[in-house]
Design a protein around this motif. Structure first.
Motif, PDB file in Angstrom:
ATOM      1  N   UNK A  88     -29.240 -21.395 -19.892  1.00 28.87           N
ATOM      2  CA  UNK A  88     -29.166 -19.939 -20.027  1.00 28.87           C
ATOM      3  C   UNK A  88     -27.823 -19.398 -19.540  1.00 28.87           C
ATOM      4  N   UNK A  89     -27.379 -19.887 -18.372  1.00 24.47           N
ATOM      5  CA  UNK A  89     -26.099 -19.428 -17.836  1.00 24.47           C
ATOM      6  C   UNK A  89     -24.945 -19.848 -18.737  1.00 24.47           C
ATOM      7  N   UNK A  90     -25.053 -21.060 -19.317  1.00 21.13           N
ATOM      8  CA  UNK A  90     -23.999 -21.549 -20.197  1.00 21.13           C
ATOM      9  C   UNK A  90     -23.827 -20.685 -21.430  1.00 21.13           C
ATOM     10  N   UNK A  91     -24.944 -20.330 -22.065  1.00 23.45           N
ATOM     11  CA  UNK A  91     -24.881 -19.461 -23.249  1.00 23.45           C
ATOM     12  C   UNK A  91     -24.285 -18.100 -22.884  1.00 23.45           C
ATOM     13  N   UNK A  92     -24.726 -17.547 -21.766  1.00 24.91           N
ATOM     14  CA  UNK A  92     -24.216 -16.246 -21.316  1.00 24.91           C
ATOM     15  C   UNK A  92     -22.719 -16.305 -21.005  1.00 24.91           C
ATOM     16  N   UNK A  93     -22.250 -17.453 -20.484  1.00 24.23           N
ATOM     17  CA  UNK A  93     -20.839 -17.596 -20.099  1.00 24.23           C
ATOM     18  C   UNK A  93     -19.924 -17.833 -21.295  1.00 24.23           C
ATOM     19  N   UNK A  94     -20.443 -18.450 -22.359  1.00 21.03           N
ATOM     20  CA  UNK A  94     -19.616 -18.798 -23.515  1.00 21.03           C
ATOM     21  C   UNK A  94     -19.499 -17.643 -24.505  1.00 21.03           C
ATOM     22  N   UNK A  95     -20.572 -16.888 -24.688  1.00 17.48           N
ATOM     23  CA  UNK A  95     -20.616 -15.844 -25.723  1.00 17.48           C
ATOM     24  C   UNK A  95     -19.493 -14.808 -25.639  1.00 17.48           C
ATOM     25  N   UNK A  96     -19.134 -14.280 -24.457  1.00 20.25           N
ATOM     26  CA  UNK A  96     -18.089 -13.247 -24.450  1.00 20.25           C
ATOM     27  C   UNK A  96     -16.752 -13.738 -24.960  1.00 20.25           C
ATOM     28  N   UNK A  97     -16.474 -15.042 -24.835  1.00 16.63           N
ATOM     29  CA  UNK A  97     -15.201 -15.571 -25.331  1.00 16.63           C
ATOM     30  C   UNK A  97     -15.226 -15.707 -26.854  1.00 16.63           C
ATOM     31  N   UNK A  98     -16.408 -15.944 -27.411  1.00 15.88           N
ATOM     32  CA  UNK A  98     -16.542 -15.927 -28.864  1.00 15.88           C
ATOM     33  C   UNK A  98     -16.268 -14.516 -29.386  1.00 15.88           C
ATOM     34  N   UNK A  99     -16.845 -13.516 -28.715  1.00 18.40           N
ATOM     35  CA  UNK A  99     -16.619 -12.120 -29.097  1.00 18.40           C
ATOM     36  C   UNK A  99     -15.147 -11.751 -28.937  1.00 18.40           C
ATOM     37  N   UNK A 100     -14.533 -12.166 -27.820  1.00 21.86           N
ATOM     38  CA  UNK A 100     -13.120 -11.873 -27.589  1.00 21.86           C
ATOM     39  C   UNK A 100     -12.255 -12.498 -28.675  1.00 21.86           C
ATOM     40  N   UNK A 101     -12.617 -13.680 -29.124  1.00 15.45           N
ATOM     41  CA  UNK A 101     -11.875 -14.324 -30.204  1.00 15.45           C
ATOM     42  C   UNK A 101     -11.962 -13.549 -31.503  1.00 15.45           C
ATOM     43  N   UNK A 102     -13.131 -13.016 -31.806  1.00 16.31           N
ATOM     44  CA  UNK A 102     -13.319 -12.263 -33.043  1.00 16.31           C
ATOM     45  C   UNK A 102     -12.520 -10.956 -33.030  1.00 16.31           C
ATOM     46  N   UNK A 103     -12.565 -10.228 -31.921  1.00 18.22           N
ATOM     47  CA  UNK A 103     -11.858  -8.942 -31.870  1.00 18.22           C
ATOM     48  C   UNK A 103     -10.342  -9.125 -31.787  1.00 18.22           C
ATOM     49  N   UNK A 104      -9.891 -10.335 -31.416  1.00 11.59           N
ATOM     50  CA  UNK A 104      -8.449 -10.568 -31.257  1.00 11.59           C
ATOM     51  C   UNK A 104      -7.768 -10.981 -32.547  1.00 11.59           C
ATOM     52  N   UNK A 105      -8.532 -11.305 -33.590  1.00 11.79           N
ATOM     53  CA  UNK A 105      -7.951 -11.866 -34.817  1.00 11.79           C
ATOM     54  C   UNK A 105      -6.806 -11.018 -35.379  1.00 11.79           C
ATOM     55  N   UNK A 106      -6.943  -9.687 -35.474  1.00 12.16           N
ATOM     56  CA  UNK A 106      -5.831  -8.892 -36.035  1.00 12.16           C
ATOM     57  C   UNK A 106      -4.567  -8.919 -35.171  1.00 12.16           C
ATOM     58  N   UNK A 107      -4.682  -9.277 -33.911  1.00 12.28           N
ATOM     59  CA  UNK A 107      -3.535  -9.209 -32.998  1.00 12.28           C
ATOM     60  C   UNK A 107      -2.869 -10.567 -32.768  1.00 12.28           C
TER      61      UNK A 107
END
Length: 469
Positions: A170-189
């Motif tokens: 559970x902690x692993x999934x919670x810790x990894x997900x925000x970096x996936x989101x950060x990667x998606x929002x960073x694509x244009x930059x």
């Protein structure tokens, strides 16, 4: 990664291990995340590689270093862990190859380096929370918070390894997900040219190598829990492979995003900088998520490391290396004495600085890894026909060659250590050299009871000669 055989666990002396019940056994998925937290816990703490060496070397480090260090260590853990699937792990490997004296030294330096490592996590947990709760920055509130956090996480270890394993998921999934989101929002930059920035004349090699080493070691720690794993001869190699992929991606992807989406100022790349990047790329909500993920990650690393450390002490007690009371289990099947000793060590060492902790644990860890490599090669030479449910598909020469690059790396890490770290580490090593004869004297005098579990095979069976060519 290699081949399996269907053989049962057989010692070097070919004495079979009796069956044990399958209650509270750890399956593949929890084991993957336990390994993930033993080794990594996410990209928190890798920022110093960019600060020390720039984007290109940081990215290359987390691509190349795993092949030099992580893959050989994981492969050796898979082979030796399935050859000796019992609590104690690398202590048993070294004892089988070099005898109980050196097995004890292995146990001492590895347990101490694990406890030193674990002293980091309550401190790092509070460091990520102090921006929201400034009182946690120092003084009595911080001391009480470290104590309370250590007690709560220690209690979770006491309640059982399966609880720790699924908590890690559970902690692993919670810790990894925000970096996936950060990667998606960073694509244009993203600007790929930033990834290739390097200045070889301005590299802090000591900080760079120590940070890489700290973030990519401890693959062997899971071996001390082998006796608690469901069907370890198949589960352990699979879990190590999946965890290796997860760990490397968990480091490389956030570094790729962070260095590519924002102009690199190396002075800013220190512990906690990913939360600042999250705010720049996604806003305050993403920053809070990264900070929460970091805090949870430190909790996961704490409980995983303590599980390994405490079961190692239990395994050593079952082999007669430590007093019998270290082998007593709680009603939840957990090693109560080992947990209490490990928690006490964490509290005693929590005053050290981050840099000192990393350097000291790396130094001691290197000693233990040298003994592991020697044991691995020695058992390949002396007992080539002994059952190995998982075997690295190389011969004796290949086994030796595989150990050379990580051994060179160990020598470099040791050579770069400061005088203070060297002296403190050597004092710790000397304590272990003296402690084992003292414990044997206590055993002979019968001041404290020692015993060897009747369920374990003889590591030096009298009939081993008949099994070797």
């Amino acid at each position: 990664m290699g081949g399996y055989s269907g053989d049962e666990y057989v010692s070097v002396g070919e004495v079979p291990l009796p069956k044990v019940d399958n209650l509270r056994k750890v399956s593949v998925l929890p084991l993957v995340f336990l390994i993930f937290y033993e080794v990594s816990g996410g990209p928190f703490g890798v920022e110093d590689t960019v600060g020390a060496a720039g984007p290109l070397l940081a990215l290359l480090g987390f691509l190349v270093f795993p092949f030099i260090w992580s893959v050989p260590e994981a492969l050796i853990t898979a082979e030796m862990g399935t050859m000796f699937p019992e609590n104690g792990g690398y202590v048993v490997w070294v004892s089988a190859a070099l005898g109980p004296y050196w097995g004890f030294q292995q146990g001492w330096v590895k347990w101490l380096s694990g406890v030193i490592d674990n002293a980091l996590y309550p401190v790092l947990f509070l460091d990520y929370l102090k921006s929201a709760i400034p009182a946690l920055g120092g003084g009595l509130p911080r001391i009480l918070a470290v104590l309370a956090l250590t007690v709560v996480l220690t209690y979770m270890n006491y309640r059982g390894l399966t609880i720790v394993g699924w908590l890690a998921v559970l902690l692993g999934i919670f810790s990894i997900l925000p970096f996936v989101v950060m990667g998606l929002v960073s694509i244009p930059k993203l600007e790929p040219s930033r990834w290739f920035e390097v200045n070889l004349h301005d590299v802090d090699w000591n900080l760079y190598l120590n940070t890489l080493f700290w973030n990519l070691n401890y693959w062997d720690s899971i071996s001390t829990l082998a006796g608690e794993v469901d069907n370890p001869k198949r589960t352990l190699p699979k879990a190590l492979l999946y965890a290796l992929i997860l760990v490397v991606l968990g480091y490389f992807f956030p570094l790729l995003v962070g260095t590519g989406a924002v102009p690199v100022d190396r002075e800013l790349w220190t512990d906690g900088y990913f939360s600042d990047l999250a705010k720049i790329l996604g806003g305050v909500w993403l920053r809070w998520w990264i900070q929460g993920a970091s805090a949870m990650s430190n909790m996961g690393m704490f409980v995983a490391e303590m599980s390994s450390d405490s079961f190692q002490l239990l395994g050593m007690a079952e082999r007669g290396m430590l007093p019998e009371f270290f082998g007593k289990r709680s009603r939840y099947g957990t090693p109560l004495t080992g947990i209490l000793f490990s928690a006490s060590g964490v509290l005693l060492l929590s005053w050290l600085s981050f840099q000192e902790i990393v350097a000291a644990e790396n130094f001691l860890y290197c000693f233990g890894m040298i003994l592991e490599f020697i044991a691995f090669v020695w058992l390949r030479i002396k007992h080539p026909t002994t059952s190995r449910p998982y075997k690295i598909p190389v011969g004796t020469v290949g086994a030796i060659l595989m150990c050379i690059p990580p051994t060179i790396l160990i020598c470099i890490v040791l050579a770069l250590s400061t005088l203070k770290v060297f002296l403190l580490s050597m004092i710790a090593v000397v304590i272990g050299l003296v402690m084992q004869p003292c414990l044997k004297y206590v055993e002979r005098k019968r001041w404290i009871k020692f015993s060897i579990s009747s369920d374990l095979p003889d590591l030096h069976g009298n009939n081993q000669a008949s099994n070797d060519p």
